[in-house]
Design a protein around this motif. Structure first.
Motif, short mmCIF file in Angstrom:
data_model
loop_
_atom_site.label_atom_id
_atom_site.label_comp_id
_atom_site.label_asym_id
_atom_site.label_seq_id
_atom_site.Cartn_x
_atom_site.Cartn_y
_atom_site.Cartn_z
N GLY A 1 0.81 -1.20 0.00
CA GLY A 1 0.00 0.00 0.00
C GLY A 1 0.85 1.26 0.00
N ASP A 2 2.09 1.14 0.39
CA ASP A 2 3.02 2.25 0.34
C ASP A 2 3.25 2.61 -1.13
N LYS A 3 3.23 3.89 -1.44
CA LYS A 3 3.27 4.24 -2.86
C LYS A 3 4.59 3.84 -3.52
N GLU A 4 5.67 4.05 -2.79
CA GLU A 4 6.99 3.68 -3.33
C GLU A 4 7.02 2.18 -3.67
N THR A 5 6.54 1.40 -2.72
CA THR A 5 6.54 -0.05 -2.92
C THR A 5 5.69 -0.42 -4.12
N GLU A 6 4.49 0.17 -4.17
CA GLU A 6 3.58 -0.19 -5.24
C GLU A 6 4.15 0.22 -6.60
N ASN A 7 4.84 1.36 -6.62
CA ASN A 7 5.50 1.78 -7.87
C ASN A 7 6.54 0.75 -8.28
N GLN B 1 -4.42 -7.57 -1.17
CA GLN B 1 -3.53 -7.66 -2.33
C GLN B 1 -4.18 -7.06 -3.58
N HIS B 2 -5.46 -7.34 -3.75
CA HIS B 2 -6.12 -6.86 -4.95
C HIS B 2 -7.18 -5.84 -4.57
N GLN B 3 -6.74 -4.71 -4.08
CA GLN B 3 -7.71 -3.66 -3.82
C GLN B 3 -8.22 -3.17 -5.15
N HIS B 4 -9.49 -2.87 -5.20
CA HIS B 4 -9.97 -2.36 -6.46
C HIS B 4 -11.16 -1.42 -6.26
N ILE B 5 -11.48 -0.73 -7.32
CA ILE B 5 -12.57 0.23 -7.27
C ILE B 5 -13.88 -0.50 -7.47
N LYS B 6 -14.84 -0.16 -6.63
CA LYS B 6 -16.13 -0.83 -6.72
C LYS B 6 -17.15 0.14 -7.31
N PHE B 7 -17.91 -0.34 -8.25
CA PHE B 7 -18.97 0.48 -8.85
C PHE B 7 -20.31 -0.06 -8.42
N LYS B 8 -21.21 0.85 -8.11
CA LYS B 8 -22.56 0.39 -7.80
C LYS B 8 -23.53 1.31 -8.54
N LEU B 9 -24.48 0.72 -9.18
CA LEU B 9 -25.41 1.52 -9.97
C LEU B 9 -26.37 2.26 -9.04
N VAL B 10 -26.49 3.57 -9.24
CA VAL B 10 -27.39 4.37 -8.42
C VAL B 10 -28.61 4.78 -9.23
N SER B 11 -28.33 5.24 -10.43
CA SER B 11 -29.45 5.64 -11.29
C SER B 11 -29.16 5.13 -12.69
N LEU C 1 -3.38 2.82 -10.21
CA LEU C 1 -2.90 2.88 -8.82
C LEU C 1 -3.28 4.21 -8.19
N HIS C 2 -3.10 5.28 -8.94
CA HIS C 2 -3.40 6.59 -8.38
C HIS C 2 -4.89 6.82 -8.23
N THR C 3 -5.64 6.27 -9.18
CA THR C 3 -7.08 6.36 -9.04
C THR C 3 -7.51 5.71 -7.75
N LEU C 4 -6.90 4.58 -7.50
CA LEU C 4 -7.21 3.83 -6.29
C LEU C 4 -6.88 4.67 -5.05
N LEU C 5 -5.71 5.28 -5.05
CA LEU C 5 -5.32 6.11 -3.91
C LEU C 5 -6.27 7.29 -3.75
N PHE C 6 -6.70 7.81 -4.88
CA PHE C 6 -7.59 8.96 -4.85
C PHE C 6 -8.93 8.61 -4.23
N PHE C 7 -9.43 7.45 -4.57
CA PHE C 7 -10.77 7.08 -4.09
C PHE C 7 -10.73 6.43 -2.71
N VAL D 1 -23.21 6.25 -10.93
CA VAL D 1 -22.69 5.12 -10.16
C VAL D 1 -22.03 5.63 -8.88
N GLU D 2 -22.06 4.76 -7.90
CA GLU D 2 -21.38 5.07 -6.65
C GLU D 2 -20.00 4.41 -6.73
N VAL D 3 -18.97 5.21 -6.47
CA VAL D 3 -17.61 4.70 -6.60
C VAL D 3 -16.97 4.60 -5.21
N SER D 4 -16.41 3.48 -4.91
CA SER D 4 -15.69 3.33 -3.65
C SER D 4 -14.58 2.31 -3.83
N VAL D 5 -13.75 2.17 -2.81
CA VAL D 5 -12.66 1.22 -2.92
C VAL D 5 -12.99 -0.02 -2.10
#
Lengths: 926, 248
Positions: A404-410, A897-907, A816-822, A887-891
């Motif tokens: 999860g450390d950015k350096e490591t993930e890079n 190990q496999h964190q990912h962005i989750k989408f959920k339909l709102v409308s 990766l950055h999208t993930l960090l952002f969300f 859509v609702e966006v969350s992590v």
């Protein structure tokens, strides 16, 4: 000095042939030890007092001699910093070379590293260490004997110096024989185990022998022998292909059969996969048709009103050609990044390692430092996969850092994409010119002086590696002169130097969101080669004389000296053009260029050049934590297209020139036409919206794309273009001598011939093109590799690979950055449906250029999917491709190990459904 | 695994030589009684026998007679057993014909032809075993045979091949190196004056490297010269010693 020894060898070449070769034995090969006074040698490699880690079983100073299997399998140990003063015998090197190219490369690197003090001893040509193969002796036995003889020789030779030698061998028989000869021999495990100061080395020990401790009652089928495989391949009983594990199910895989496109064999179950790992080259045997199976992901629950028989029939239809792996032809094992699975027993030494690449199976390793490695990214190598083990056996190589450390993930990202990113070596840095760098008289003489011209560069903001600049000058005859000036990188990077080797190896500069991995050292990329304003710089210049209608009258190429008057950003340049108050020479030049660019673009579009789209975003990075704080889409301005037009023009002009001059060895870039079937998804979507969509040629496609506009959905056209882009083939570098002219075509640009000339700072192909062009205009001398078409093609393949990996890495970095952002955010965003699938939707959020999957599996019972028009009906909600949704966006952090962005339909709101069994979510990666 | 490593990182060639080293050369002169001059040369595994007849009056068609100089008639042939695969090579095959021509040109340039007008010298060369550098060994053997026959020449004619392998010039290439596909340069020269008598190149070589390979070949020719010269002197001393002993 020359002693001749003739030996006989039989080779098979249709018939049996007796080959007689000379073999000279020499007396001028020295022991290479500093401790030795007898040998009249210079540049000793081995140290006088070898400071190997103190060994408990052998405290005397010593050199080690590893045998072939040790070098092949225990490279991770030999490569460790503390292993020094080893003697690598020629016999060993030759055997390694024959058996494993990667291992050979690694051991050669170790030998060439002066800190390691590894001596490569040519025992095969030494008069005292050469052994002749005896009758009835196998080649292996002979080599083992050669190794023992050499060890013995070293022992007697170095007897007076007090330095001993140790033979490292894992072969029990060899060890016994060595002791009989009076040579000290240990197994690697014994030796490494005795190094009390370096206990961590034990973890890296590769397990060559399957130990019974791993017996889990699994018994996988034996692999058939190589001879059997070859026979089977010839007779057609077996098929050869590359093994591609499934992303979703570790018990399924497909094999792409070699030389037969579109033929895949499906594999299911542990016994059928039979120890193959993703990307291995395997031999498969087809199963009888009655045993054929289908991927489990295709199985869907009962459909209403369906009888058992219908269901069986439907399953029957899903069946695919199925086979089983009978042997592994070539392992493609590499080192894998991942993490250790947490264990319950603290003191356990056996652990399971989960690679971050899903397609790689878990790997069993032995380590005593599991408590330290918990929660860390580590690298592990596979050693073997015995048939009684469910998982391959491996060993720990090194740790990268906290998860999860950015350096490591890079770091993970770079490693997983095989991107060379170590700092430049001193040899490379020594090739750099000394500062202050001055232009000499001689340089001025050789080059055209263009310092008087009003040249400017236009680049994105924050760009430090400026490799192109432009100028515009009206001529007296009513025409105009336009020049493109490209940084003259080849002036600094001479062929054959260390810096050239390194740049070639890297192939391209890799841009990550917060990091740039340069192809050439910073001094060149951001200073001496960068065409900054108000300094004299060397350039490679293309100058056209054009009519006002942008028709080229003449083209000239030259090496030049320029002095850029301004480095502008796209926005600044745009402002200068738009602001009619500005009437200085620069502003007028820019306007002139802009006008020409528009004509050029029109001409290009008319010919069928495509303008495609991909969602590109830019992150605003927090200056302190370096975490992304906001995301914006990259904006496109007129000036972007202005610069692009002239770069394209320069590339085409140069491509023509070098092809004319070097029909056999020009480095060009082609973009093959995609097969029409690729466009099916786009056609479906467009026709569903009532547009006529024709893809017969790139011109038809361009027209179709241009006409498909929806007033109520302005983003529709962009999405269509995004979709069309995904149907394209990859553009490739190639050597002109290897293909017929008809295949040079660049589909996307609708150009018959194309190359890359304009970014030599960040792309190696451009460096090659620069060299070719320099020879073509007699500004530089040619050299052998430049004109060798086979070598050039091999290099092009390498560069294509690097280019592809750099792109993937860039995308992964965005992800990766999208993930960090969300992270720790839940946002509701507007998006569009890109694909409708049987049980999921792919949604694109243009604001972030983010694409994700909305799983619909829980609505299975009330869902109706129309395959023809790709329309999904859930209850009374109808979803079509390109529909606007929220859509609702969350992590999703459930799997660390496999964190990912989750989408959920709102409308549109979907009907409520009771909680079903939790379904595994996945994020689509491209 | 990719093919053979023709030049290792440690700087050894496949047979254990360094790039600048010749193969072992062994020679004997006066091996036949019948011929005026004869010699046997071994360059590594390449073994060549040469015999020289003449100068004598023109045999066969008198039309070939040259009024101002001697006619040099060469014949090159390879024994059926000279290569790994046994192959019948009739005398007139193209390869041998070409080689014959080359030899002829070489020795027309070196022999003092004006001394024997309207006469003929026959040079017969037979390759007994072939392992690369056939031309070079043939020239070297023929030179010794001509010296043995006592026919005056401007200088020894020494021939040597060179190639460019893994960015290194290498001298006196053997069959394996020859068939690797890299460029092969064949040079025959008069070593004292460094005059090139024959220069031939097969396959492609970049211009930049030509001079390096030429230098290598030149040095090779000089090395060959010193070996041949020693052999000639030794032969003479031993034959004179024999004569002396027979006189007394």
């Amino acid at each position: 000095m020359l002693k001749s020894k003739i030996f006989l060898k039989k080779t098979k070449k249709g018939s049996i042939l007796k080959v007689v070769r000379e073999h000279y034995l020499r007396d001028d090969i020295y022991c290479g030890s500093e401790a030795c006074d007898e040998c009249p040698q210079k540049d000793e490699v081995l140290e006088l007092r070898p400071q190997n880690p103190s060994s408990e079983i052998f405290p005397d100073p010593h050199y080690i001699i590893p045998d072939t299997n040790v070098v092949l399998h225990q490279l991770d140990i030999l490569e460790d910093k503390c292993m020094k003063n080893a003697i690598i015998l020629q016999t060993v090197l030759d055997e390694v070379r024959h058996r494993s190219a990667p291992a050979y490369k690694r051991i050669k690197e170790a030998i060439s590293n002066p800190d390691k003090h590894f001596l490569s001893f040519v025992n095969e040509f030494h008069k005292d260490t050469y052994v002749e193969r005896q009758p009835r002796e196998t080649a292996n036995d002979r080599n083992d004997r050669a190794i023992r003889t050499a060890a013995k020789w070293f022992q007697t030779h170095l007897f007076n110096t007090g330095v001993k030698v140790i033979l490292l061998t894992n072969d029990a028989d060899n060890k016994v024989k060595a002791s009989q000869d009076g040579v000290t021999a240990f197994t690697v495990a014994e030796y490494v185990g005795s190094l009390k100061d370096n206990p961590e080395l034990l973890d890296r020990l590769a397990h060559s022998k399957p130990s019974n401790a791993f017996d889990e009652g699994v018994q996988l089928p034996e692999h058939v022998s190589i001879a059997e495989v070859q026979k089977g391949l010839k007779s057609g009983r077996y098929l050869q292909g590359s093994f591609q594990a499934s992303r979703d199910n570790c018990l399924e895989a497909v094999v792409f059969i070699q030389d037969k496109e579109d033929v895949t064999v499906f594999l299911q179950g542990n016994a059928s996969l039979n120890r193959a790992v993703h990307e291995d080259v395997v031999a498969v045997e087809m199963l009888p048709e009655k045993d054929w199976s289908y991927p489990s992901s295709l199985v869907i629950e009962d459909v209403e009103g369906e009888t058992e028989m219908d269901k069986e029939a439907r399953k029957e239809k899903l069946k695919q050609p199925t086979g089983k792996v009978v042997a592994i032809i070539k392992r493609k094992w590499r080192q894998y990044c991942g993490m250790l699975l947490p264990v319950i027993i603290k003191t356990a030494t056996r652990h399971l390692f989960v690679p971050s690449e899903r397609r790689i199976p878990k790997i069993r390793i032995e380590t005593r430092q599991a408590h330290i490695l918990q929660g860390q990214r580590v690298i592990v190598a596979i050693d073997s996969w015995p048939k009684n083990s469910r998982y391959p056996l491996g060993h720990f190589v090194r740790k990268l850092g906290t998860i999860g450390d950015k350096e490591t993930e890079n770091e993970v990202l770079l490693l997983e994409h095989d991107i060379p990113h170590v700092p430049f070596s001193t040899a490379v840095l020594n090739c750099l010119p000394k500062l202050p760098w001055l232009i000499t008289e001689e340089d001025v003489k050789k080059r055209t002086d263009l310092r008087h011209l009003h040249i400017c560069s236009v680049d994105p903001p924050g760009c430090t590696d400026i490799d192109d600049a432009l100028h515009y000058k009206p001529l007296d005859n009513g025409n105009v002169e336009v020049g493109v000036h490209i940084a003259d990188v080849t002036h600094f990077i001479r062929p054959g130097t260390a810096i050239d080797e390194e740049a070639r190896k890297r192939g391209t500069t890799v841009y990550l969101i917060d990091k740039r991995i340069d192809m050439v050292p910073e001094l060149l990329s951001s200073n001496l080669c960068s065409l900054r304003s108000n300094v004299d710089r060397f350039a490679f210049t293309v100058i056209w004389e054009m009519t006002k209608e942008a028709e080229i009258i003449s083209t000239r190429f030259m090496k030049s000296i320029i002095n850029s008057k301004a480095s502008l950003t796209y926005a600044e340049a745009q402002m200068k053009i738009d602001d009619s108050k500005q009437q200085d020479e620069l502003a007028q030049s820019l306007r002139g260029l802009n006008t020409l660019a528009k004509i050029l673009k029109q001409g290009r579009t008319d010919k069928g050049s495509l303008s495609l789209a991909s969602p590109e975003v830019r992150f605003h990075i927090d200056s302190e934590t370096a975490d992304p704080i906001d995301v914006v889409s990259k904006e496109l301005m007129e000036t972007n297209s202005m610069v692009e037009e002239f770069m394209l023009l320069a590339n085409v002009s140069v491509a023509k020139k070098i092809y004319e001059e070097f029909p056999d060895c020009a480095v060009l870039r082609r973009h093959p036409s995609p097969p029409p079937s690729n466009f099916k998804p786009v056609i479906n979507v467009a026709e569903a919206r009532g547009f006529d969509f024709c893809v017969d040629s790139s011109k038809d496609l361009a027209n179709s794309l241009a006409s498909a506009q929806l007033t109520e959905n302005p983003y529709f056209n962009t999405m269509l273009r995004i979709l069309a882009t995904r149907c394209m083939m990859q553009a490739l570098y190639f050597c002109s001598g290897m293909l017929p002219y008809a295949e040079f075509h660049h589909y996307g640009l609708a150009a018959p011939i194309y190359t890359h000339f304009t970014s030599p700072i960040r792309r190696y192909p451009d460096v090659l093109v620069h060299r070719l062009l320099a020879v073509a205009i007699q500004a530089d001398a040619s050299f052998p590799e430049l004109l060798d078409k086979k070598k050039t093609q091999a290099l092009c393949n390498h560069l294509n690979y690097r280019h592809k990996m750099a792109q993937y890495a860039g995308r992964a970095s965005v992800a990766l950055h999208t993930l960090l952002f969300f992270k720790n955010k839940v946002l509701i965003e507007d998006g569009y449906v890109m694909f409708v699938r049987k049980n999921a939707l792919t949604v694109l959020i243009p604001k972030y250029g983010l694409e994700g999957i909305v799983k619909l599996a829980e609505y299975q019972n009330i869902m109706k999917f129309d395959d023809e028009n790709t329309v999904q009906t859930i209850g009374d909600v109808i979803i079509r491709v390109f529909d606007a949704v929220k859509v609702e966006v969350s992590v999703d952090q459930s799997n660390i190990q496999h964190q990912h962005i989750k989408f959920k339909l709102v409308s549109p709101q979907l009907p409520e459904i009771e909680e079903g069994p939790p379904l595994k979510k996945q994020k689509k990666r491209k | 695994m990719a093919g053979l490593e023709l030049l290792s990182d440690q700087g050894f060639r496949i047979d254990g030589r360094r790039p600048h080293e010749l193969r072992r050369i062994q020679c004997r002169m006066g091996v036949f009684g019948q011929a005026e001059g004869s010699a046997y040369v071994e360059q590594g595994n390449t073994k060549v026998l040469a015999a020289v007849y003449g100068p004598h009056e023109i045999r066969g068609s008198r039309g070939k007679m040259q009024p101002d100089k001697v006619l040099i008639n060469c014949q090159y042939s390879m024994a059926t057993f000279s290569t790994g695969e046994r192959k019948r090579r009739p005398r007139g095959d193209r390869k041998s014909q070409e080689m014959t021509k080359h030899l002829q040109q070489t020795f027309e340039a070196a022999v003092l032809t004006h001394l024997y007008p309207r006469s003929q010298i026959d040079i017969f060369v037979e390759v007994l075993q072939s392992d690369g550098g056939n031309y070079c060994a043939s020239v070297n053997a023929a030179t010794l045979a001509i010296i043995d026959a006592g026919i005056p020449m401007k200088d020894y004619v020494c021939a040597c091949s060179a190639s460019y392998i893994e960015d290194n010039p290498v001298v006196d290439i053997n069959y394996l190196e020859e068939s690797s596909g890299s460029a092969e340069l064949i040079m025959a020269m008069l070593p004292k004056s460094e005059q090139i008598v024959l220069l031939q190149m097969n396959s492609r070589l970049h211009e930049d490297n030509l001079s390096k390979v030429m230098d290598m070949a030149t040095q090779g020719c000089k090395d060959v010269h010193s070996i041949l010269d020693t052999a000639v002197r030794e032969h003479l001393t031993s034959s004179i010693a024999l004569q002396d002993s027979s006189v007394t």
